[in-house]
Each structure stands twice: as structure tokens, then as C-alpha cells.
Design an enzyme around this catalytic site. Structure first.
Site, mmCIF file in Angstrom:
data_model
loop_
_atom_site.group_PDB
_atom_site.id
_atom_site.type_symbol
_atom_site.label_atom_id
_atom_site.label_comp_id
_atom_site.label_asym_id
_atom_site.label_seq_id
_atom_site.Cartn_x
_atom_site.Cartn_y
_atom_site.Cartn_z
ATOM 1 N N HIS A 128 -18.870 -0.296 119.143
ATOM 2 C CA HIS A 128 -18.511 -1.462 118.337
ATOM 3 C C HIS A 128 -17.764 -2.446 119.236
ATOM 4 C CE1 HIS A 128 -16.412 -3.765 115.169
ATOM 5 N NE2 HIS A 128 -17.276 -3.260 114.299
ATOM 6 N N ASP A 205 -13.104 6.469 118.545
ATOM 7 C CA ASP A 205 -13.252 5.565 117.399
ATOM 8 C C ASP A 205 -13.904 6.374 116.275
ATOM 9 O OD1 ASP A 205 -14.071 3.763 115.480
ATOM 10 O OD2 ASP A 205 -15.159 2.453 116.853
ATOM 11 N N GLN A 208 -16.393 5.724 111.474
ATOM 12 C CA GLN A 208 -17.563 6.151 110.710
ATOM 13 C C GLN A 208 -17.615 7.670 110.513
ATOM 14 O OE1 GLN A 208 -19.406 3.989 109.228
ATOM 15 N NE2 GLN A 208 -18.746 2.139 110.290
ATOM 16 N N LYS A 231 -12.637 1.718 105.082
ATOM 17 C CA LYS A 231 -13.903 2.452 105.119
ATOM 18 C C LYS A 231 -13.781 3.827 104.451
ATOM 19 C CE LYS A 231 -15.352 0.233 109.458
ATOM 20 N NZ LYS A 231 -16.385 -0.680 108.944
ATOM 21 N N CYS A 374 -21.906 -5.775 114.742
ATOM 22 C CA CYS A 374 -20.855 -5.759 115.779
ATOM 23 C C CYS A 374 -21.214 -4.823 116.924
ATOM 24 C CB CYS A 374 -19.496 -5.377 115.192
ATOM 25 S SG CYS A 374 -18.871 -6.562 113.995
#
Length: 422
Positions: A128, A205, A208, A231, A374
């Protein structure tokens, strides 16, 4: 919430999400843009409202009853997040505005102070923008060099290439746990083990992954991990930075001002203990408390159950998409049970632009993403201008997938009719 074996998770929780029960353009809403942001259950919304209605006050500063209650709820949310990701200490959880700020915190506090000319930072081509741009800033200021892991033919992270990039010059590896475009689940524990052999630090990261599967920072072995509340059924404006205690202790403050101080003199200041050293100014109090409520909500359902149900949805989504000959899905295929990738599909449809697909699907009440998500470098790497993306959550259903597939077929047929003779 009361759960039974006979009903799916979605059947049991959909009434908790008021936004899902509306019409868009005269059609029942089908919300398939969960990788961009999740919807919020009443339990979280009520928690946020209760804060503002019943005990709105600043934290850590007042001795009056409202301030004490707000402080207690705010710090209780930190405990909940620490338990959710299995941090070794509550001091290892820093509240930020979002995952982007969390990455920037590490980049500026650790990166600017520890990297030198010739040091190497390893990222991947699937990152991202939030996990690329801050490191570009750092590299420009410090003289560090960015290197990028490429993809396998199956469009997953090329672990062999990663191992070739590792060297005694590697100081940092920063990679995504689950790609928001390819849907691949990267072997982050193995990445940490390999990187640590060279003395490199690792940032993950997890935007997700944390909302969709159990995530254990101690099992992964990462040095830092970031996630965004919005999220994972929490409000916007609240994020998470996990960092190993000894690393956070050694890092200087990111922002200066109130809250992060111990004492302030005219010529110098001393700083508060962790985690407050990194939480300058009035924090997003209500949002943090609501994040704690979102953690409670997800925990009550069970992250294992959420992951299993979303895998079933993934398998069904792919089965239906693969019946459409014009569709090309990016990233690895799931197995028959839907395991092996996240519950999202980024795809192209012959010569139809992703934005056109998304626009026409919206007229049918279906919300999907279109564009580069992104991940512009990844789209350039794949030699495509844009993809359409359907991303699922535990409150979605097979019936919604059927509605989406039917509308998608009709949309593709519509464009084929327009341009078929050209």
C-alpha cells in the site's frame, strides 16, 4: 448476540449493522467494499454515543469523576487491543489516528535515527502507498536504499527473491500481511525469522489481516505491527501501533506537546513513560473506547469462526467469478475450502474499465471498489491501469454474491453489446 450452529455468522449479525438495511438507487444495498472500510455494529455505535452523552471528558488530566471514567475506559481499550493481538505488555500498544500514522511514527522516530547511507530497506511491490511513501521520505533523508520483493508467477510474494535481497546491509523489512489487491497471505512469521538472522527489524502492515483472522504478534515475531480501527468495525480516526517494548523505549517521541511529557522546563523537557510518550495531545478518546468495543464484538464472535466463514464465502465468490469468461482475477487461487487467500477479489473484465464496472454496479445498489486501491506500483508491475475489487466481510452472504454476479454479468454484456461490433 446469540449464535447457533444452524445459522451462518452473517445471518446472526446482520441486524447489528443498520447501514446494511437500506436501498441504494432503489435496490437493496450490497456492500462489497470492506477492504476500504468496514461497517459498524450498533454495539460500537452505542459505545461511541455513550461516551459523548454520559462521560465526555479529557483523559489522564482531571481528577473529577467524568475524567476518571473516560480515562478508565480509554485505558481499558488499550488492554483489549493488547489481548486481541497478544502483545506481551499493554505498554506495547500505541493509539494513533490510523495505520498510516503508525507507519510514519516508526519511519520518523526509528528510521530517521537509525538508518545511514547504504543501509537497505526491503519492501514489496504489492505494498500500500502508506508502506512505501514514508520509507521514500526516510531514504531521501538518510541515504538508505529501497529494495522491492517481486511476485511469483502465481502472483504471491516471491520468498526466494526476498532471501536473495537480504544481506548484512538490510536494516528494515516492512511488508503487508495480506495484500489489499492480490489477496495473498504473506508468510510473515518466516519473513521475520529470515530478516532477524541479518539483524534487521520487521514491520508488518496488518490492516487486511487483523479484522479477518487471528493475529498473534508474538507468534509472528515482528518488531512492529500496524492496523486501522475503521477496517475492524471501529470508527475512523483510530489506529494501532504494536511495538516490542525495548524498541519503543529506545525510540524518541514522534510528536511533541501535551500528554507525552513528564516535566517541561523552559530549556528542556522529559517524557512520559510508554505508551504515552507517543500519544501527544488530546487523543481520539471516544474512537479508542469504541475500538475497544469493536474488539469485544469481534472476540465474542470469534476470529477463528470469522476466518472460516469468510473462507467459505471466498470459495463461493471465486467459483462464481470463474464462470464468467471475461473475468481475470489477480492473486493466488483459494483451495476448495476458500483457504490460501483473503476474502477479496481484484479483477478485470476484458476491455471494460474498472470504473465503468463500478459505476454501473452502483446503479444496482452494489458497492465495489475500482481503481488502483492505493497500490499504483503493483498495478504498473502487472501492466494494468486499474482493477475492480469485491471485498467481503463476515456480515456478507452467499445471496449477496449471487446478486453481485448477476449484475456483473449483465454489466459486461451491456458493454459487449455497445462495443462488440468495433
Amino acid at each position: 448476540m446469540t449464535f447457533t450452529q444452524e445459522r451462518t455468522i452473517a445471518d446472526q449479525v446482520r441486524l447489528d449493522f443498520p447501514i446494511l438495511h437500506q436501498e441504494v438507487n432503489g435496490k437493496p444495498l450490497v456492500y462489497f467494499d470492506n477492504a476500504a472500510t468496514s461497517q459498524k455494529p450498533l454495539f460500537v455505535l452505542d459505545t461511541l454515543r455513550d461516551y459523548y452523552e454520559q462521560y465526555n471528558a479529557n483523559v489522564h488530566r482531571g481528577v473529577h469523576t467524568l475524567s476518571a471514567k473516560a480515562t478508565e475506559a480509554y485505558e481499558a481499550a488499550r488492554d483489549k487491543v493488547a489481548a486481541f493481538v497478544n502483545a506481551a505488555s499493554r505498554q506495547e500498544i500505541v493509539f494513533t489516528r490510523n495505520a498510516t500514522e503508525a507507519i510514519n511514527l516508526v519511519a520518523y522516530s526509528w528510521g530517521m535515527n537509525n538508518l545511514q547511507p547504504g543501509d537497505e530497506i526491503i519492501l514489496s511491490v504489492m505494498e500500500h502507498h502508506s508502506n512505501i511513501v514514508p520509507w521514500q521520505f526516510v531514504a531521501a533523508k538518510t541515504g538508505a536504499v529501497l529494495k522491492f520483493v517481486e511476485l511469483t508467477p502465481e502472483e504471491t510474494l516471491d520468498l526466494e527473491h526476498f532471501q536473495k535481497l537480504l544481506s548484512d546491509k538490510t536494516r528494515l523489512v516492512s511488508v503487508v500481511h495480506v495484500s489489499n489487491t492480490l489477496g495473498c497471505i504473506n508468510p510473515v512469521a518466516e519473513i521475520c525469522t529470515l530478516a532477524h538472522k541479518y539483524g534487521a527489524k520487521v514491520l508488518i502492515d496488518a490492516c487486511q489481516s487483523v479484522p479477518h483472522m487471528p493475529v498473534d504478534v508474538q507468534q509472528i515475531g515482528c518488531d512492529w505491527l500496524v492496523a486501522s480501527g475503521h477496517k475492524m468495525c471501529a470508527p475512523t480516526g483510530i489506529g494501532i501501533l504494536y511495538g516490542k517494548l525495548e524498541l519503543l523505549q529506545a525510540m524518541p517521541p514522534f510528536l511533541g506537546g501535551g500528554e507525552m511529557i513528564a516535566e517541561v522546563f523552559l530549556d528542556h523537557s522529559t517524557y512520559a513513560d510508554l505508551p504515552h510518550k507517543f500519544e501527544a495531545g488530546t487523543p481520539a478518546i471516544g474512537e479508542a473506547i469504541a475500538l475497544g468495543a469493536a474488539v469485544d464484538y469481534l472476540t465474542k464472535i470469534g476470529m477463528d469462526k470469522i476466518h472460516t466463514y469468510e473462507a467459505e464465502l471466498t470459495a463461493y465468490l471465486f467459483q462464481q467469478l470463474e464462470k464468467i469468461p471475461q473475468i481475470r482475477i489477480y492473486g493466488p487461487k483459494p483451495n476448495a475450502q476458500g483457504e490460501g487467500r483473503a476474502a477479496l477479489a481484484a479483477f478485470t473484465a476484458a476491455e471494460v474499465h474498472a470504473n465503468d464496472l463500478s459505476t454501473l454496479l452502483d446503479t444496482e445498489g452494489i458497492a465495489i471498489r475500482s481503481g488502483h486501491h492505493c497500490t499504483q506500483p503493483l498495478h504498473r508491475y502487472l501492466k494494468i491501469p486499474a482493477t475492480a475489487r469485491a471485498s467481503l466481510s463476515f456480515y456478507n452472504t452467499r445471496e449477496e454474491i449471487d446478486v453481485f454476479i448477476k449484475a456483473l454479468k449483465e454489466t459486461i454484456d451491456f458493454f459487449s453489446g455497445l462495443f462488440g461490433d468495433e
